[in-house]
Write a protein that holds these residues in place. Sequence first.
Motif, mmCIF file in Angstrom:
data_model
loop_
_atom_site.group_PDB
_atom_site.id
_atom_site.type_symbol
_atom_site.label_atom_id
_atom_site.label_comp_id
_atom_site.label_asym_id
_atom_site.label_seq_id
_atom_site.Cartn_x
_atom_site.Cartn_y
_atom_site.Cartn_z
ATOM 1 N N ALA A 1 -1.262 0.965 9.098
ATOM 2 C CA ALA A 1 -0.972 0.899 10.541
ATOM 3 C C ALA A 1 -2.191 1.308 11.356
ATOM 4 O O ALA A 1 -2.517 0.673 12.374
ATOM 5 C CB ALA A 1 0.217 1.796 10.868
ATOM 6 N N ASP A 2 -2.897 2.348 10.915
ATOM 7 C CA ASP A 2 -4.094 2.800 11.635
ATOM 8 C C ASP A 2 -5.182 1.728 11.612
ATOM 9 O O ASP A 2 -5.875 1.501 12.621
ATOM 10 C CB ASP A 2 -4.625 4.095 11.014
ATOM 11 C CG ASP A 2 -3.700 5.269 11.264
ATOM 12 O OD1 ASP A 2 -2.876 5.195 12.193
ATOM 13 O OD2 ASP A 2 -3.789 6.272 10.516
ATOM 14 N N ASN B 1 0.843 -1.199 0.000
ATOM 15 C CA ASN B 1 0.000 0.000 0.000
ATOM 16 C C ASN B 1 0.878 1.249 0.000
ATOM 17 O O ASN B 1 1.806 1.360 0.801
ATOM 18 C CB ASN B 1 -0.909 -0.005 1.237
ATOM 19 C CG ASN B 1 -2.027 1.021 1.134
ATOM 20 O OD1 ASN B 1 -1.802 2.184 0.850
ATOM 21 N ND2 ASN B 1 -3.250 0.560 1.366
ATOM 22 N N PRO B 2 0.621 2.211 -0.898
ATOM 23 C CA PRO B 2 1.436 3.438 -0.934
ATOM 24 C C PRO B 2 1.259 4.324 0.292
ATOM 25 O O PRO B 2 2.022 5.271 0.481
ATOM 26 C CB PRO B 2 0.945 4.153 -2.210
ATOM 27 C CG PRO B 2 -0.436 3.623 -2.436
ATOM 28 C CD PRO B 2 -0.410 2.211 -1.959
ATOM 29 N N GLU B 3 0.264 4.012 1.136
ATOM 30 C CA GLU B 3 0.026 4.777 2.356
ATOM 31 C C GLU B 3 0.153 3.831 3.563
ATOM 32 O O GLU B 3 -0.845 3.378 4.122
ATOM 33 C CB GLU B 3 -1.353 5.426 2.335
ATOM 34 C CG GLU B 3 -1.538 6.429 1.197
ATOM 35 C CD GLU B 3 -2.890 7.102 1.233
ATOM 36 O OE1 GLU B 3 -3.661 6.833 2.185
ATOM 37 O OE2 GLU B 3 -3.189 7.898 0.324
#
Length: 229
Positions: free
Chosen positions: A73-74, A66-68
């Motif tokens: 993590a969230d 994932n690029p984010e």
Amino acid sequence: MRRGTGETVGETLWYSGHDGQEFGIILIGGLESSVFQGNLLISDKAFLEKFPSSSGSNVFLVQTDNPEPELVADNINLSLRDYGISVQTTVARLAEFSSIENTYLSIFLLLGALGLLIGTLGLGVVLARNIQERQQEIALQRAVGISKKIIFTGIIIEYSTLMILGILIGAIAAIVSVLPGLLSPGADVQLGSLIGLIGIIIVNGLIWILVFASAGINRVDLAGVLKSE
């Protein structure tokens, strides 16, 4: 129990196993700028031989395409909140390790910017003195028909070019010297802020050049200077 600093490759660290017997671990290598900073990495088999009563792993590594990664993590923290899990990205963890270094870099950056701002004021003072010493040249140019505007523009171009080249050369040299730190994953230096700071310094220098050049040219006593010549 542990004996040894663990700071040198080849050093032996001594621990007490589950049965109270001491055993040694030889450091064979180290990882630079790693999320494992402050940890000792050994095989799972060797660990269980000395601590067979271990209940399992309490640290996990998660790989994502994932690029984010912050979003991943969230989501993990939200989904597994009942288990007391805490997930953070590797970049955030490295930034924590480098927080002191980044603080010093920010302080030195601000001090360097302040020094450059004061230096641009010094450039204006040197410019005013230089114009004072070039009164004969300016008076002669005025006498042969060169307008005050053209003289003013020439002085502005001359000193602005010197100032901008000096700042750019200094900035390039500074960036090259700290490039390894800037490229490290934990670096917390905003390139946009750095470029903006250099722009502010250049604008400040241009203002001082305009002020001192205008004041210096207007103070030239054309008749008096030519008469003394």
